[in-house]
Design a protein around this motif. Structure first.
Motif, PDB file in Angstrom:
ATOM      1  N   ARG A   1       0.724  -4.152  -2.947  1.00 21.88           N
ATOM      2  CA  ARG A   1       0.280  -2.869  -3.892  1.00 21.88           C
ATOM      3  C   ARG A   1      -0.278  -2.163  -2.865  1.00 21.88           C
ATOM      4  N   LYS A   2      -0.270  -0.828  -3.014  1.00 22.26           N
ATOM      5  CA  LYS A   2      -1.132   0.306  -2.255  1.00 22.26           C
ATOM      6  C   LYS A   2      -2.516   0.070  -2.534  1.00 22.26           C
ATOM      7  N   ILE A   3      -2.948  -0.008  -1.191  1.00 27.38           N
ATOM      8  CA  ILE A   3      -4.482  -0.121  -1.562  1.00 27.38           C
ATOM      9  C   ILE A   3      -5.237   1.433  -1.410  1.00 27.38           C
ATOM     10  N   HIS A   4      -5.851   1.694  -2.286  1.00 24.92           N
ATOM     11  CA  HIS A   4      -6.508   3.089  -2.523  1.00 24.92           C
ATOM     12  C   HIS A   4      -7.617   3.267  -1.754  1.00 24.92           C
TER      13      HIS A   4
ATOM     14  N   VAL B   1      -4.221   8.132   4.522  1.00 27.17           N
ATOM     15  CA  VAL B   1      -2.571   7.671   4.881  1.00 27.17           C
ATOM     16  C   VAL B   1      -1.801   8.383   3.495  1.00 27.17           C
ATOM     17  N   LEU B   2      -0.990   9.081   3.991  1.00 32.76           N
ATOM     18  CA  LEU B   2      -0.214   9.581   2.477  1.00 32.76           C
ATOM     19  C   LEU B   2       1.283  10.048   2.956  1.00 32.76           C
ATOM     20  N   SER B   3       1.951   9.920   1.716  1.00 35.71           N
ATOM     21  CA  SER B   3       3.406  10.384   2.133  1.00 35.71           C
ATOM     22  C   SER B   3       3.479  11.801   2.191  1.00 35.71           C
TER      23      SER B   3
ATOM     24  N   SER C   1      -5.560  16.424  -1.289  1.00 37.85           N
ATOM     25  CA  SER C   1      -6.753  16.708  -2.369  1.00 37.85           C
ATOM     26  C   SER C   1      -6.561  16.050  -3.687  1.00 37.85           C
ATOM     27  N   GLU C   2      -5.334  15.570  -4.031  1.00 35.82           N
ATOM     28  CA  GLU C   2      -4.990  14.871  -5.249  1.00 35.82           C
ATOM     29  C   GLU C   2      -5.071  13.331  -5.207  1.00 35.82           C
ATOM     30  N   TRP C   3      -5.417  12.826  -3.764  1.00 34.74           N
ATOM     31  CA  TRP C   3      -5.599  11.286  -3.686  1.00 34.74           C
ATOM     32  C   TRP C   3      -4.545  10.535  -3.671  1.00 34.74           C
TER      33      TRP C   3
END
Ligand code: ASP
Ligand code: MG
Length: 441
Positions: free
Chosen positions: A207-210, A245-247, A255-257
């Protein structure tokens, strides 16, 4: 005025200045003009939210490899200063293209090369480190509403020549710049959408960790979950730079996390206190497939024997990981240690050469092992993690060969064919497939 990356200039937090954001785009995010346009649209969206943006770009995917090959084809004994002049060029191209694309979208921007800012480096060409960043000129342009596009990977060496930071170095450029300008956050846009509880290729329920702390990220990164350059995470930790870290291929902007936030443990504690998320004892399961184990049997149990073993290994450039010394049976003991498979042959020849000095009877080799670790800052306050781990492995019939622990990590060495099984068993035992409440947003 000069600011170092150690302490942002004092008026950074001053009245009236707009919040700042660093957005870093890796090679796949700027692989062609379409991708650059997609990235530029994200920059435009953040700028519209009121940020002064410093964009850090890598070279187009594959470009740096090509440049490195050119240099090596001329001579393998190349002049490292000219190597840097050549390989830094990929980022010069993308910074200019990104600035042009932003202008096309109506976002005022200019490109900056490392030497223009300047980003001052120390250390050898090809593997330089950032020493300080003079942000005055760049900040002045922010004051004129001009966003910055900065070439990653490069700076200006003490010899006043272009220096590069080592492969993958633009993550470090981004973090250092974020520290220097006091950015609210440093978003790392890449081809994965975050950091996962383990490798989804091994455990499909990963699962992706937030939210994850710097320390946990450092442990996960060094153990194989390679999303971020480890050096960049260390730098972010030292300067408390919040990283996301984001795609680059998702519609949402930083900014939308949408990604994984890597931040200080205090920030995570605060979120838990405020009920925004649940605390978790274990955050992820890391692994390192290609490990090897060496046991020296019946070593003299005398002062200096460990030095006699690990001295020659260090001199041979072997990185030793786990070390176990058995309780001595009389005047002799066994010493076991692990190295990566890549260092195995060198480690063995170093030990054979030092046989007389060390005084062991047998050298037992095993190049068929892997390391599996559970990582989590929750271990600092919760007991029983190791026990739960060992039980889960026992239930699946996985034999543990070596155990090591740190404050936030327990690692075990297992036979390689059990590595996947061990990762899956631990992922299930610690219920990592379950999203902690409020992290689902
Ligand atoms: N372009 C450089 C490399 O490929 C730096 C980076 O992308 O981080 O290593
Ligand atoms: Mg990279």
């Amino acid at each position: 005025m000069t600011s170092t990356i150690v302490s942002p200039s004092p008026d950074d937090g001053g009245q009236g200045r707009r919040p700042r954001l660093v957005m870093k785009f890796g090679g796949t995010s700027v692989a062609d003009l379409d991708r650059i346009r997609g990235a530029a649209e994200k920059v435009a969206a953040e700028a519209a939210r009121g940020y002064d943006v410093a964009v850090i770009v890598s070279a187009m995917a594959g470009e740096t490899n090509k440049l490195v090959d050119y240099v090596r084809d001329i001579s393998t004994l190349y002049d490292a200063r000219e190597y840097d002049a050549v390989v830094a060029a990929g980022e010069q191209v993308t910074s200019g293209l990104m600035a042009l694309t932003l202008q096309q979208l109506g976002v005022p921007a200019r490109s900056w090369q490392g030497w223009q800012i300047p980003i001052r480096t120390v250390g050898p060409h090809g593997a330089a480190r950032i020493d300080r960043i003079d942000t005055e000129a760049l900040e002045q342009k922010f004051g004129e509403q001009l966003h910055a596009v900065v070439s990653g990977f490069q700076g200006l060496g003490p010899d006043n020549r272009i220096a590069t930071l080592g492969r993958g170095g633009s993550d470090t450029s981004a973090v250092a710049l974020a520290a220097a300008i006091g950015a609210e956050r440093c978003d790392i846009y890449t081809d994965v959408d975050g950091v996962y509880t383990t490798d989804p290729r091994i455990e499909s329920r990963a699962r992706k960790i937030h939210n994850i702390s710097f320390d946990e990220m450092l442990e996960l990164a060094s153990l194989g979950a390679k999303v971020l350059q480890t050096r960049a995470v260390g730098l972010a930790k030292n300067h408390k730079v919040r990283l996301q870290v984001l795609s680059t291929f998702e519609d949402r902007i930083g900014s939308e996390w949408p990604g994984t936030l890597v931040c200080d443990e205090d920030e995570i504690q605060q979120k838990i206190l405020e009920g925004e998320m649940e605390s978790q004892v274990v955050s992820g399961v890391a692994f390192s497939r290609d490990e090897a184990k060496i046991t020296l049997q019946r070593v003299d149990d005398r002062p200096g024997v460990a030095a006699a073993i690990f001295g020659p290994l260090a001199r041979a450039g072997v990185n030793v990981d786990m070390i176990v010394q058995n309780i001595s049976a009389g005047t002799r003991t066994d010493m076991t240690f692990t190295v990566t498979l890549a260092d195995f042959d060198r480690a063995i020849s170093a030990m054979e050469a030092a046989r007389e000095d060390i005084g062991y009877e047998n050298l037992v080799k095993d190049d068929n092992v892997s390391k599996v670790s559970v990582v989590g800052v929750g271990m600092r306050s919760h007991t029983g993690v190791a026990q739960k781990m060992f039980q889960a492995l026992a239930d699946d019939g996985v034999n543990i060969q070596v155990i090591t622990t740190s404050e936030i990590k327990v690692s075990v060495l297992v036979e390689r064919k059990y590595m996947e099984l061990a990762v899956q068993a631990l992922h299930a035992a610690f219920q990592l497939e379950r999203a902690p409440r409020a992290e689902t947003a």
